[in-house]
Structures are given as structure tokens and as C-alpha cells.
Design a protein around this motif. Structure first.
Motif, PDB file in Angstrom:
ATOM      1  N   HIS A   1       0.833  -1.179  -0.063  1.00  0.00           N
ATOM      2  CA  HIS A   1      -0.099   0.056   0.045  1.00  0.00           C
ATOM      3  C   HIS A   1       1.118   1.236  -0.030  1.00  0.00           C
ATOM      4  N   PHE A   2       2.089   1.075   0.688  1.00  0.00           N
ATOM      5  CA  PHE A   2       2.895   2.389   0.635  1.00  0.00           C
ATOM      6  C   PHE A   2       3.277   2.612  -0.902  1.00  0.00           C
ATOM      7  N   GLU A   3       3.614   1.575  -1.671  1.00  0.00           N
ATOM      8  CA  GLU A   3       4.055   1.972  -3.109  1.00  0.00           C
ATOM      9  C   GLU A   3       3.013   2.524  -3.808  1.00  0.00           C
ATOM     10  N   ILE A   4       1.768   2.260  -3.449  1.00  0.00           N
ATOM     11  CA  ILE A   4       0.565   3.031  -4.123  1.00  0.00           C
ATOM     12  C   ILE A   4       0.370   4.424  -3.689  1.00  0.00           C
ATOM     13  N   ILE A   5       0.811   4.442  -2.508  1.00  0.00           N
ATOM     14  CA  ILE A   5       0.839   6.128  -2.004  1.00  0.00           C
ATOM     15  C   ILE A   5       1.813   6.827  -2.621  1.00  0.00           C
ATOM     16  N   ARG A   6       3.161   6.259  -2.670  1.00  0.00           N
ATOM     17  CA  ARG A   6       4.286   6.844  -3.432  1.00  0.00           C
ATOM     18  C   ARG A   6       3.986   7.241  -4.761  1.00  0.00           C
ATOM     19  N   ASP A   7       3.655   6.207  -5.551  1.00  0.00           N
ATOM     20  CA  ASP A   7       3.397   6.497  -6.705  1.00  0.00           C
ATOM     21  C   ASP A   7       2.303   7.574  -7.083  1.00  0.00           C
ATOM     22  N   ALA A   8       1.233   7.574  -6.262  1.00  0.00           N
ATOM     23  CA  ALA A   8       0.144   8.785  -6.302  1.00  0.00           C
ATOM     24  C   ALA A   8       0.726  10.036  -5.988  1.00  0.00           C
ATOM     25  N   LEU A   9       1.641  10.013  -4.886  1.00  0.00           N
ATOM     26  CA  LEU A   9       2.243  11.326  -4.387  1.00  0.00           C
ATOM     27  C   LEU A   9       2.894  11.876  -5.669  1.00  0.00           C
ATOM     28  N   TYR A  10       3.871  11.135  -6.342  1.00  0.00           N
ATOM     29  CA  TYR A  10       4.558  11.778  -7.434  1.00  0.00           C
ATOM     30  C   TYR A  10       3.749  12.096  -8.545  1.00  0.00           C
ATOM     31  N   ARG A  11       2.758  11.396  -9.046  1.00  0.00           N
ATOM     32  CA  ARG A  11       1.922  11.651 -10.103  1.00  0.00           C
ATOM     33  C   ARG A  11       0.959  12.836  -9.696  1.00  0.00           C
ATOM     34  N   HIS A  12       0.472  12.866  -8.481  1.00  0.00           N
ATOM     35  CA  HIS A  12      -0.515  14.001  -8.362  1.00  0.00           C
ATOM     36  C   HIS A  12      -0.331  15.114  -7.421  1.00  0.00           C
ATOM     37  N   LYS A  13       0.953  14.938  -6.818  1.00  0.00           N
ATOM     38  CA  LYS A  13       1.570  15.922  -5.983  1.00  0.00           C
ATOM     39  C   LYS A  13       1.149  16.342  -4.727  1.00  0.00           C
ATOM     40  N   VAL A  14      -0.147  16.253  -4.681  1.00  0.00           N
ATOM     41  CA  VAL A  14      -1.163  16.238  -3.340  1.00  0.00           C
ATOM     42  C   VAL A  14      -1.891  15.079  -3.160  1.00  0.00           C
ATOM     43  N   VAL A  15      -1.866  14.309  -2.080  1.00  0.00           N
ATOM     44  CA  VAL A  15      -2.724  13.230  -1.733  1.00  0.00           C
ATOM     45  C   VAL A  15      -3.328  13.323  -0.393  1.00  0.00           C
ATOM     46  N   LEU A  16      -4.632  13.252  -0.550  1.00  0.00           N
ATOM     47  CA  LEU A  16      -5.835  13.420   0.582  1.00  0.00           C
ATOM     48  C   LEU A  16      -6.055  11.907   1.255  1.00  0.00           C
ATOM     49  N   PHE A  17      -6.039  11.778   2.427  1.00  0.00           N
ATOM     50  CA  PHE A  17      -6.883  10.592   3.274  1.00  0.00           C
ATOM     51  C   PHE A  17      -7.850  11.478   4.021  1.00  0.00           C
ATOM     52  N   LYS A  18      -9.056  10.829   4.070  1.00  0.00           N
ATOM     53  CA  LYS A  18     -10.212  11.576   5.055  1.00  0.00           C
ATOM     54  C   LYS A  18      -9.995  10.693   6.251  1.00  0.00           C
TER      55      LYS A  18
END
Length: 370
Positions: free
Chosen positions: A37-54
């Protein structure tokens, strides 16, 4: 019941904006994070720059720190370091340290009786009147606001800029919005939630430059002042929060703590995204000191350096490119500190209590340029 895989969903930009970044992730247990799951977060961060968890109300400071550290496992210093002569640093009043997790800072506004081992603390939300050359009249203070200071989270002296910053909203006052004024003669304004954090993309900042300016950015390096947050402590910001006026108010080297030449930071103007390979224009406009050009020459006239940087960065903070996050309690936001710049915004009343947790760690390696 089958467990659904994590989902990454782009954020819906506000009406009329031209924001091309930001995503929300669902289906991840941040408190008990797996490598997958961290790898999903890392990839999303660098593709989307801002990542939100509610709804991260129960996220512990320990888990927040561990998530931040995963982006750079070798790192462990707080992103701004232990500032020598901290009382003169412009960062000093704004940060409190969680006693049992010292890499995590508490920021916000108002009096807090007790939180995570801190007792009877007074938090102070940065207000533009303490930093800008001029300010909005006091009688309009709660209706109007400005960007406080556009910046990268970084010491910029002796420590490399963090890869990522994590921000958790613990307590968020609600009920009113403010009109953000640029006050630079353009007439531009932006409707913002109270106490928003404003983000702009460094990649968009680079992409909208002219070909000539892109070539200049790709071939030049930026030198930052030693002990920059003490050096700039008497200087005044432009009304847009994007860099400083040149009034000769910076402290001379003789008034700074001891300077080690090897700790003065010189970085490329363009930083490469480790996942997409795209370039972001990444400059902390308030801390700049000199520009090193491709032909070996150096621009060291401070006013000229600031004017060049302002010309490069100002188009990308226009209202249509700014993402003002509308914080709700339990929001956990991660942002790529090497792919965007951000600013504190807002003016709170004394009884409006705001509590946030912040974590970033000085990186083990410098940014990668062209």
C-alpha cells in the motif's frame, strides 16, 4: 466480505480553476501500512503532488512519522533542523514539538490546554501583518486575507529539502470564508476557506514559461542565503507572499550565527520528478541569494535576483492555478515538497482554535536536476 483494493481518485477542481493535480486515496490503513500500500501512496504522490486521506482522526504521531520516513528511510532530522539562535528565526514562534515523537510538530491557532503530552500551549497562526511590507486594514482582517509566504519546506542550509510533508487536521474552525487579495495591481482575488493551505504545481510553473525562460531555468542554479530564516527576519514580503522587497533589511553575515561554507546550499532551479521524469520549477523565493548561470557567471545583485525569480514564478500563482484545500477534521494531506510550493493563508479570531500536526524530514540526498 472481500476487502476492496485501494483506490486513487483525482480531486475535483473548484469551478473555474485550471488545477491539474491532487488525488484522494481510499482503502488504506495508514496506521498499519503495508509495503504494497505504501508503493501505491508513493506512486500517487509523485503523479498527483497532493494526496488526501479522509477520516484519519485516530492516526498516531508515530504512524505519521513512520509514513513520512518511508519516503526516505535514511532521513531522520526534522526538515528545518535545530536552528541555531532559534529565537531570531522567523519559524520559531510557529512550531511546537510532540514530546513523545519529536519529529512531529504541532501548529495552529489559539490556546490548547492539553494535546499529545503538550500542556497549556499557545499556538499562533502566521498572519501577513507580521511579515508583509503593508497589510490589510484591521477592520477588514476577518473578511480578507493574503498568501502569507510561498515556500518549500526546507532548512536550505546544511540540510536537504524533505521529500514529502504530511499534515493532519486535528481541530478546524468552520463557518466562514475569506477573500484573498493579491494587492499587486492586478486586481486578482481568490475565494478561500478559512485557514486554507494553498498549493501550486512546480511542474505547471515550469510548463507555462516561455521556451527561453525554460532554457534559463534548466541551465541555472540557485544559491540560498546561509541561515536564511534569521537572515530574512527583518525583511518584508511582497503582497503576494512571493518573495521579499529589497530594502536592505537582511542581516549581514557578521550578524548571523557562524557560517560554514560547505553548508550553503546551491540547487538546480528545475527538480526532476522521480516517477514521471517531469521538471518542476522549485525555488524558495524568500531565501534566494545568488543565481549561477550556465556560462559560469553569477548574478549576485539581490534585487535583480529577486526580480528574476518573481518573473518566473508569478504567473503560476494566478488564481486559476491555486489549489486552496478546504480542511476538515481528520484530513491527512501528503504533498510532494519537491514538486510544488505552498503557503499558509488566513486570519483567525483569538477564540478560533486550530490544531494541526506536521511532519517532514530533511532528505538524505539533494534534489535531482536536469
Amino acid at each position: 466480505m472481500a476487502v476492496l483494493p485501494p483506490t486513487v481518485r483525482p480531486l475535483q477542481p473548484p469551478k473555474g480553476s485550471d488545477i491539474d493535480f491532487g488525488a484522494q486515496i481510499e482503502g488504506v490503513d495508514v496506521e498499519n501500512l503495508t509495503d504494497e500500500h505504501f508503493e501505491i501512496i508513493r506512486d500517487a504522490l509523485y503523479r498527483h503532488k497532493v494526496v488526501l486521506f479522509k477520516n484519519q482522526h485516530k492516526l498516531s504521531p508515530k504512524a505519521q512519522y513512520e509514513l513520512t520516513k518511508r519516503f526516505d528511510p535514511v532521513s531522520d532530522n526534522y526538515g528545518h533542523g535545530k536552528t541555531i539562535d532559534a529565537k531570531r528565526s522567523i519559524l520559531h514562534p510557529d512550531l511546537k514539538t510532540v514530546p513523545h515523537q519529536p519529529q512531529v510538530q504541532v501548529i495552529g491557532n489559539g490556546f490548547v490546554q492539553s494535546y499529545e503530552g503538550l500542556e497549556n500551549i499557545q499556538l499562533r497562526h502566521p498572519h501577513h501583518r507580521t511579515f508583509h511590507k503593508d497589510h490589510i486594514p484591521d477592520d477588514k482582517d476577518y473578511d480578507f486575507t493574503r498568501f502569507y509566504r510561498w515556500h518549500i519546506d526546507a532548512a536550505l542550509y546544511g540540510l536537504h529539502p524533505p521529500q514529502v510533508t504530511t499534515l493532519l487536521a486535528v481541530a478546524v474552525p468552520k463557518g466562514r470564508r475569506q477573500t484573498l487579495l493579491y494587492d499587486d495591481g492586478t486586481g486578482e482575488t481568490l475565494d478561500v476557506p478559512l485557514g486554507t493551505t494553498a498549493f501550486v504545481s512546480g511542474e505547471r510553473m515550469f510548463d507555462i514559461l516561455s521556451p527561453e525562460d525554460q532554457e534559463f531555468v534548466l541551465s541555472s542554479k540557485m544559491e540560498y542565503s546561509p541561515h536564511p530564516y534569521i537572515w530574512m527576519s527583518s525583511a518584508h514580503s511582497r503582497s503576494t507572499g512571493l518573495g521579499l522587497h529589497s530594502e536592505g533589511l537582511e542581516l549581514p553575515n557578521s550578524d548571523l550565527p557562524p557560517i560554514e561554507e560547505t553548508k550553503i546550499m546551491v540547487y538546480p532551479m528545475a527538480w526532476k520528478n522521480p516517477v514521471t521524469g517531469k521538471f518542476a520549477l522549485q525555488i524558495h523565493p524568500s531565501a534566494v541569494r545568488r543565481i549561477h548561470c550556465a556560462d559560469g557567471t553569477t548574478i549576485d545583485d539581490l534585487e535583480r535576483v529577486r526580480d528574476i525569480v518573481y518573473k518566473l514564478q508569478r504567473p503560476a500563482i494566478s488564481p486559476q492555478y491555486v489549489y486552496p484545500h478546504d480542511w476538515e477534521e481528520g484530513d491527512l494531506v501528503l504533498f510532494n515538497n519537491r514538486g510544488l510550493i505552498h503557503s499558509v493563508v488566513g486570519a483567525f479570531k483569538p477564540d478560533e482554535v486550530r490544531i494541526f500536526r506536521q511532519c517532514n524530514l530533511a532528505a538524505s540526498e539533494p534534489p535531482v536536476g536536469p
